[in-house]
Scaffold this motif. Structure first.
Motif, PDB file in Angstrom:
ATOM      1  N   ASP A  21       0.831  -1.191   0.000  1.00 22.32           N
ATOM      2  CA  ASP A  21       0.000   0.000   0.000  1.00 22.32           C
ATOM      3  C   ASP A  21       0.873   1.251   0.000  1.00 22.32           C
ATOM      4  O   ASP A  21       2.081   1.201   0.251  1.00 22.32           O
ATOM      5  N   ILE A  22       0.260   2.397  -0.252  1.00 22.91           N
ATOM      6  CA  ILE A  22       0.991   3.647  -0.404  1.00 22.91           C
ATOM      7  C   ILE A  22       1.680   4.062   0.894  1.00 22.91           C
ATOM      8  O   ILE A  22       2.777   4.642   0.872  1.00 22.91           O
ATOM      9  N   THR A  23       1.055   3.767   2.028  1.00 24.38           N
ATOM     10  CA  THR A  23       1.654   4.136   3.311  1.00 24.38           C
ATOM     11  C   THR A  23       2.954   3.372   3.548  1.00 24.38           C
ATOM     12  O   THR A  23       3.976   3.954   3.945  1.00 24.38           O
ATOM     13  N   SER A  24       2.929   2.077   3.305  1.00 20.96           N
ATOM     14  CA  SER A  24       4.131   1.258   3.468  1.00 20.96           C
ATOM     15  C   SER A  24       5.217   1.701   2.495  1.00 20.96           C
ATOM     16  O   SER A  24       6.404   1.757   2.849  1.00 20.96           O
ATOM     17  N   TRP A  25       4.808   2.021   1.261  1.00 13.74           N
ATOM     18  CA  TRP A  25       5.786   2.462   0.267  1.00 13.74           C
ATOM     19  C   TRP A  25       6.440   3.775   0.683  1.00 13.74           C
ATOM     20  O   TRP A  25       7.659   3.935   0.553  1.00 13.74           O
ATOM     21  N   PHE A  26       5.655   4.704   1.217  1.00 12.71           N
ATOM     22  CA  PHE A  26       6.207   5.983   1.647  1.00 12.71           C
ATOM     23  C   PHE A  26       7.180   5.775   2.804  1.00 12.71           C
ATOM     24  O   PHE A  26       8.239   6.421   2.864  1.00 12.71           O
ATOM     25  N   GLN A  27       6.838   4.890   3.725  1.00 14.02           N
ATOM     26  CA  GLN A  27       7.744   4.579   4.830  1.00 14.02           C
ATOM     27  C   GLN A  27       9.053   4.002   4.305  1.00 14.02           C
ATOM     28  O   GLN A  27      10.147   4.347   4.799  1.00 14.02           O
TER      29      GLN A  27
END
Length: 211
Positions: free
Chosen positions: A2-8
């Motif tokens: 997901d986008i949150t994990s990718w940003f992290q």
């Protein structure tokens, strides 16, 4: 992923790339010694190695490497020797660093290949890179992760790494630094080469002490 994990993941990889170490020293050294094109080639070669380690880690192969103490020791020694060699070569090089060489963006193919090779080797021969990704990716890789997820993680790590080091090269070769390179070229080269040798000695001591 997901986008949150990718940003992290992006933030963590950026912080890892920005941390001082042999890779940053090599990119700076090669930029000082051979100019912008050579520095960018080194950066891209380094990013290729980072992508390779990231992919290996994501699919679990790095765990096997970590269990082989002989292989780990060989990688450490090879990386130390590479840094020491490049540092010695830098100190003994007699070419002047004029502004034309410093910003040269079209070096010959042989120079480009050497730059890519040195960047690739310094990342492949650094087992700490593998350990870094092993620790980080353990929070992002799950049994349900797909090949697409693995590919995204590897490509993300490589792009972040390449972007950071190319940025460093462009800063070093900007007009703001032109006079420093022109007036203090030989001193900068001697300092850069000496730092690489000192880093290699430091790594050797840490390896001997088992730290």
């Amino acid at each position: 992923m997901d986008i949150t994990s990718w940003f992290q993941l992006v933030v963590i990889c950026l912080l890892g790339a920005m941390s001082p170490g042999p890779s940053l020293a090599l990119v700076i050294n090669n930029t000082v010694l051979r100019g912008r094109g050579f520095g960018i080639a080194t950066s891209l070669g380094h990013a290729t190695g980072i992508c390779w380690w990231a992919l290996l880690t994501a699919i679990g192969i790095t765990e096997l490497i970590g269990d082989q103490k002989t292989g780990l020791l060989s990688l450490q020694i090879a990386g130390i020797l590479l840094l020491a060699y490049i540092g010695f070569r830098t100190i003994t090089d007699d070419n002047d660093l004029d502004s034309e060489t410093r910003v040269k963006t079209n070096p010959n193919s042989g120079a480009l290949i050497r730059g890519v090779t040195e960047g690739l080797l310094i990342s492949l021969l650094n087992p700490k890179v593998a350990l870094f990704f092993l620790v980080i990716f353990s929070h992002f890789v799950f049994p349900a992760s797909t090949r697409i997820d693995v590919g995204i993680m590897g490509i993300t790590a490589a792009l972040i790494d390449a972007g950071w080091y190319v940025f460093v090269v462009l800063i070093l070769t900007s007009n703001k630094f032109a006079n420093n390179f022109r007036l203090r070229g030989q001193a900068i080269k001697k300092f850069s080469g000496s730092m690489l040798i000192l880093i290699s000695l430091y790594l050797l001591i840490m390896m001997v002490l088992g730290l």
